[in-house]
Design an enzyme around this catalytic site. Structure first.
Site, mmCIF file in Angstrom:
data_model
loop_
_atom_site.group_PDB
_atom_site.id
_atom_site.type_symbol
_atom_site.label_atom_id
_atom_site.label_comp_id
_atom_site.label_asym_id
_atom_site.label_seq_id
_atom_site.Cartn_x
_atom_site.Cartn_y
_atom_site.Cartn_z
ATOM 1 N N ASP A 6 10.874 -17.681 0.024
ATOM 2 C CA ASP A 6 9.828 -16.651 0.639
ATOM 3 C C ASP A 6 8.867 -16.456 0.097
ATOM 4 O O ASP A 6 7.415 -15.775 1.028
ATOM 5 C CB ASP A 6 11.241 -15.488 0.929
ATOM 6 N N LYS A 35 22.433 -17.486 9.870
ATOM 7 C CA LYS A 35 21.654 -16.135 10.378
ATOM 8 C C LYS A 35 22.171 -15.683 11.614
ATOM 9 O O LYS A 35 22.643 -16.247 12.867
ATOM 10 C CB LYS A 35 20.108 -17.126 10.828
ATOM 11 N N CYS A 93 21.414 -21.266 6.022
ATOM 12 C CA CYS A 93 20.742 -20.528 6.812
ATOM 13 C C CYS A 93 21.348 -20.617 8.512
ATOM 14 O O CYS A 93 20.919 -20.001 9.077
ATOM 15 C CB CYS A 93 19.668 -20.858 6.460
#
Length: 348
Positions: A109, A32, A29
């Site tokens: 998520d 990103k 991540c």
């Protein structure tokens, strides 16, 4: 789940072994798009188009407004559909571990908004002329393993020939529209709980640079947020988000901003993985972490805390835990929400 190389504490590297992280410009991540840039792009999508609005199937309960972790649409029968997608470049060298981590991260998520995953499809980019397809098979096998542990079907997916390896999932889940965890649901007076320790970002950066394996980081990243999500709902919580690429400070800033409160972090109470502080001191800080910190500094009262603590709090996590506005069993309380006083973030 079967024990993997990283969990045994051994290096996956041997004669002829492939170091997947060397084929990625970043990792996990931390890859990103910087949060400020992303918000500027998304803001344009929220502008009303000219003319009558089209008729939609179902009611959009959670969408683009505040940067929640997944979209939620209310449908007939008192249920809601949860939809999300997440994928990234290799965060570890072991292909099966990477698959497990990416799947846990994508499923997170759904849990972050209070849902339960139902079905996932794979998203795979692979440099087929550079890396053997057998390694891609191991990545997919790891993803399937974690999805099955979550009780989530995996049904196909999509793949492309890509110069950089990428893997993740698009996940559809179910939720009760009256019992959601929303990023804008924080209220002054609530404690802030964190369900996983921080530090996977700096440990992954060290792993990419040195090849050293950190079983504690792999274990954290492959732990599902299912139990934490269920515990938050059982405790009556209505506000949460997961801690991923924008770091604890970035995600907490988004929560505080959306909820109209100030989030006060008790820095001494924040848990870290073993070796995380040493990794920061040795300079293993990703570019994503630096961008996270630069983004939140204008909205932060750092108090007496210096660069080391700030970098750890902004560390770009992959498959991190949940930040919950409320107290849940087994999770440390790392701060509280108070009425908006000055900047939305304050350290003490």
């Amino acid at each position: 789940m079967a024990e993997t190389t990283a969990e045994r504490g051994a290096s996956p590297q041997g004669p002829g072994a492939v170091r997947l992280t060397r084929y990625a410009h970043g990792g996990g991540c931390a890859c990103k798009i910087p949060p400020g840039e992303l918000e500027a792009v998304v803001a344009g999508l929220l502008e009303e188009a000219d003319g009558p609005r089209p008729r939609f199937n179902g009611e959009l309960v959670i969408g683009l407004d505040d940067g929640d972790d997944a979209a939620v649409v209310r449908v007939e029968g008192g249920r809601a559909i949860v939809a999300t997608a997440d994928f990234f470049t290799p965060v570890v060298d072991d292909p099966r571990d990477w698959g497990r981590i990416a799947a846990a991260n994508a499923l997170s998520d759904v849990y972050a908004v209070g849902g339960e995953p139902l079905v996932a499809v794979n998203l795979l980019g692979w440099p087929r002329d550079v890396l053997p397809m057998e390694l891609a098979g191991e990545v997919l096998r790891g993803g399937l393993e974690v999805a099955r542990a979550a009780g989530c079907h995996v049904a196909g997916g999509h793949s492309v020939d890509d110069p950089e390896p990428k893997y993740g999932m698009a996940v559809t889940g179910l939720a009760d529209p009256e019992r959601l965890l929303r990023i804008d649901g924080g209220r002054a007076g609530l404690p802030i709980s964190l369900t996983k320790p921080l530090g996977v970002g700096v440990l992954n950066t060290r792993h990419k640079a040195t090849g050293e394996v950190f079983p504690q980081a792999v274990a954290a990243m492959t732990t599902l947020n299912r139990d934490a999500s269920r515990a938050a709902l059982a405790a009556g919580a209505g506000c949460a988000t997961d801690v991923t690429g924008f770091g604890l400070l970035g995600h907490l800033y988004k929560l505080a901003r959306a909820s109209g409160v100030t989030a006060v972090v008790d820095v001494a109470a924040v848990p870290y993985l073993a070796g995380a502080r040493e990794a920061v001191r040795d300079g293993y800080v990703s570019g994503g972490t630096g961008r996270n910190l630069a983004w939140v500094v204008p909205h932060l009262d750092p108090g007496r805390f210096g660069e080391e603590d700030l970098l750890l709090l902004a560390d770009a996590q992959t498959s991190g835990g949940l930040l919950v506005a409320g107290e849940i069993p087994g999770a440390p309380v790392v701060g509280e929400l108070v009425p908006r006083e000055g900047p939305p973030l304050r350290l003490r």
